[in-house]
Design an enzyme around this catalytic site. Sequence first.
Site, PDB file in Angstrom:
ATOM      1  N   ARG A   1     -50.653  27.269 -49.350  1.00 52.37           N
ATOM      2  CA  ARG A   1     -52.000  27.450 -48.785  1.00 52.37           C
ATOM      3  C   ARG A   1     -52.315  28.917 -48.494  1.00 52.37           C
ATOM      4  O   ARG A   1     -52.966  29.239 -47.491  1.00 52.37           O
ATOM      5  CB  ARG A   1     -52.181  26.602 -47.510  1.00 52.37           C
ATOM      6  CG  ARG A   1     -52.028  25.110 -47.719  1.00 52.37           C
ATOM      7  CD  ARG A   1     -53.168  24.510 -48.556  1.00 52.37           C
ATOM      8  NE  ARG A   1     -53.081  23.076 -48.597  1.00 52.37           N
ATOM      9  CZ  ARG A   1     -52.457  22.380 -49.548  1.00 52.37           C
ATOM     10  NH1 ARG A   1     -51.876  23.003 -50.565  1.00 52.37           N
ATOM     11  NH2 ARG A   1     -52.439  21.066 -49.515  1.00 52.37           N
TER      12      ARG A   1
ATOM     13  N   SER B   1     -57.842  19.734 -43.656  1.00 47.45           N
ATOM     14  CA  SER B   1     -56.639  19.873 -42.814  1.00 47.45           C
ATOM     15  C   SER B   1     -56.785  21.097 -41.915  1.00 47.45           C
ATOM     16  O   SER B   1     -57.072  22.192 -42.390  1.00 47.45           O
ATOM     17  CB  SER B   1     -55.392  20.057 -43.673  1.00 47.45           C
ATOM     18  OG  SER B   1     -55.131  18.887 -44.399  1.00 47.45           O
TER      19      SER B   1
ATOM     20  N   GLU C   1     -54.582  26.168 -40.927  1.00 44.65           N
ATOM     21  CA  GLU C   1     -54.872  26.340 -42.352  1.00 44.65           C
ATOM     22  C   GLU C   1     -56.324  26.784 -42.525  1.00 44.65           C
ATOM     23  O   GLU C   1     -56.657  27.524 -43.439  1.00 44.65           O
ATOM     24  CB  GLU C   1     -54.652  25.002 -43.084  1.00 44.65           C
ATOM     25  CG  GLU C   1     -55.070  25.061 -44.552  1.00 44.65           C
ATOM     26  CD  GLU C   1     -54.821  23.763 -45.309  1.00 44.65           C
ATOM     27  OE1 GLU C   1     -53.728  23.185 -45.176  1.00 44.65           O
ATOM     28  OE2 GLU C   1     -55.730  23.334 -46.044  1.00 44.65           O
TER      29      GLU C   1
HETATM   30  N1  EPU Z   1     -49.183  10.768 -40.402  1.00 41.63           N
HETATM   31  C1  EPU Z   1     -49.184  10.201 -39.157  1.00 41.63           C
HETATM   32  N2  EPU Z   1     -50.327  10.223 -38.427  1.00 41.63           N
HETATM   33  C2  EPU Z   1     -51.470  10.809 -38.892  1.00 41.63           C
HETATM   34  C3  EPU Z   1     -51.460  11.400 -40.154  1.00 41.63           C
HETATM   35  C4  EPU Z   1     -50.296  11.380 -40.917  1.00 41.63           C
HETATM   36  O1  EPU Z   1     -48.168   9.682 -38.710  1.00 41.63           O
HETATM   37  O2  EPU Z   1     -52.480  10.802 -38.155  1.00 41.63           O
HETATM   38  C5  EPU Z   1     -47.951  10.700 -41.217  1.00 41.63           C
HETATM   39  C6  EPU Z   1     -48.169   9.828 -42.451  1.00 41.63           C
HETATM   40  O3  EPU Z   1     -47.921   8.490 -42.172  1.00 41.63           O
HETATM   41  C7  EPU Z   1     -47.175  10.412 -43.426  1.00 41.63           C
HETATM   42  C8  EPU Z   1     -47.094  11.888 -43.039  1.00 41.63           C
HETATM   43  O4  EPU Z   1     -47.645  11.996 -41.713  1.00 41.63           O
HETATM   44  O5  EPU Z   1     -45.894   9.834 -43.220  1.00 41.63           O
HETATM   45  C9  EPU Z   1     -47.851  12.786 -44.011  1.00 41.63           C
HETATM   46  O6  EPU Z   1     -49.234  12.450 -44.003  1.00 41.63           O
HETATM   47  P1  EPU Z   1     -50.121  12.452 -45.330  1.00 41.63           P
HETATM   48  O7  EPU Z   1     -49.438  11.659 -46.392  1.00 41.63           O
HETATM   49  O8  EPU Z   1     -51.506  12.085 -44.952  1.00 41.63           O
HETATM   50  O9  EPU Z   1     -50.061  13.940 -45.830  1.00 41.63           O
HETATM   51  P2  EPU Z   1     -50.318  15.301 -45.056  1.00 41.63           P
HETATM   52  O10 EPU Z   1     -49.026  16.042 -45.006  1.00 41.63           O
HETATM   53  O11 EPU Z   1     -51.025  15.086 -43.766  1.00 41.63           O
HETATM   54  C10 EPU Z   1     -50.880  16.757 -47.179  1.00 41.63           C
HETATM   55  C11 EPU Z   1     -51.839  17.904 -47.373  1.00 41.63           C
HETATM   56  C12 EPU Z   1     -53.213  17.381 -47.755  1.00 41.63           C
HETATM   57  C13 EPU Z   1     -53.120  16.494 -48.997  1.00 41.63           C
HETATM   58  C14 EPU Z   1     -52.119  15.353 -48.719  1.00 41.63           C
HETATM   59  C15 EPU Z   1     -51.893  14.468 -49.936  1.00 41.63           C
HETATM   60  C16 EPU Z   1     -51.441  19.839 -45.912  1.00 41.63           C
HETATM   61  C17 EPU Z   1     -51.714  20.461 -44.588  1.00 41.63           C
HETATM   62  N3  EPU Z   1     -51.988  18.620 -46.104  1.00 41.63           N
HETATM   63  O12 EPU Z   1     -51.355  16.021 -46.035  1.00 41.63           O
HETATM   64  O13 EPU Z   1     -53.991  18.517 -48.091  1.00 41.63           O
HETATM   65  O14 EPU Z   1     -54.382  15.931 -49.289  1.00 41.63           O
HETATM   66  O15 EPU Z   1     -50.845  15.921 -48.326  1.00 41.63           O
HETATM   67  O16 EPU Z   1     -51.173  15.133 -50.911  1.00 41.63           O
HETATM   68  O17 EPU Z   1     -50.757  20.440 -46.729  1.00 41.63           O
HETATM   69  C18 EPU Z   1     -55.468  20.125 -47.102  1.00 41.63           C
HETATM   70  O18 EPU Z   1     -54.557  20.950 -47.220  1.00 41.63           O
HETATM   71  O19 EPU Z   1     -56.614  20.438 -46.654  1.00 41.63           O
HETATM   72  C19 EPU Z   1     -55.198  18.732 -47.438  1.00 41.63           C
HETATM   73  C20 EPU Z   1     -56.069  17.771 -47.158  1.00 41.63           C
END
Ligand code: EPU
Length: 306
Positions: A172, A221, A291
């Site tokens: 990022r 995010s 971010e």
């Molecule tokens: N989780 C929770 N509670 C929540 C949200 C998430 O427990 O409220 C847990 C989920 O259950 C999962 C883990 O956290 O086990 C990861 O969550 P998720 O799969 O939603 O992925 P993320 O790490 O939150 C990242 C990127 C997103 C991208 C998704 C899908 C970052 C900061 N975020 O999200 O990118 O869409 O993976 O690949 O890198 C962005 O950067 O703006 C963005 C949306």
Amino acid sequence: MSGWEDLVADGTLVEGVALAPLTTAGVGGPARRLVRIGARETLARVAAAFRDDPVPVLVLGRGSNLVVADEGFDGLVVVLTGELATVEILPDRVRAGGGARLPVVARTAVAAGRLGLEPYVGIPGTVGGAVRQNAGGHGADTRSLLLRAEVYDLAAGAGGWRTVDELDLGYRRSGVGSTDIVLAADFAAVPGSREEGEARLREISRWRRDHQPGGTRNAGSIFKNPEGDSAGRLIDACGLKGFRVGGVVVSPRHANFFEADPGARAADVLGLVVEVRRRVAEETGVVLEPEICFVGFPEDVRWTRG
Ligand code: EPU
């Protein structure tokens, strides 16, 4: 007549433009100047005006991933349109303008039987923003999809193609500077089955609908994921879903998204960022790094710019 006045005179540049409607969070004040650049000839005129009277620059794509201060942005907002926002299918690559919307790039590529760019279907940004922030998701970031990008430096009044290594893309972040404008990018997309591509587009769109709050009234995010963990998981584990400062609330759907009520203030977004960061650090020892970019805020809260 100054270069800026010259651009106002022919309608290329507009002064005092409300930025809230041009961002996904929908908060914040106006920009002092906004220029729409739809052709390369206009770039040289903007660069000449900039050389005579340098000002802070914000290249605005779909306005996701950023929050504009309530006081607005006392600088120049650059929006790419026209020939700088097109998508072309070339024999060995997909070429897109910096102002092209990522979902359009993904769908155009699939419609032409080119696969690999499907992760872009769910990202509410432009090609320029994706390069600058190394945007990604669903197992791919921009670094892994990009062949090269054409970058024009307004301060230098010159530009050219940069390799992926020269762009210095990290998680990022990138080496694209504050006066750099990403004019175009070449992406690797391999020939493949259109049906397979369409199925992947549907799958990604559905996943995002099910797991994230959608593209409006939030800035995407808020925090980067810390090494080996997820900001959303940490914020959720601290019991902060639904926690609010003024008109801005931690999304009940995904804790790394903050949703802004109509009429919410940018100061409330910042207040919630500061408070969530403080509480997560206190409870877990992890200091989250934002971010999102803070635009027009005092220097000391611009954690993420540049
Ligand atoms: N989780 C929770 N509670 C929540 C949200 C998430 O427990 O409220 C847990 C989920 O259950 C999962 C883990 O956290 O086990 C990861 O969550 P998720 O799969 O939603 O992925 P993320 O790490 O939150 C990242 C990127 C997103 C991208 C998704 C899908 C970052 C900061 N975020 O999200 O990118 O869409 O993976 O690949 O890198 C962005 O950067 O703006 C963005 C949306």
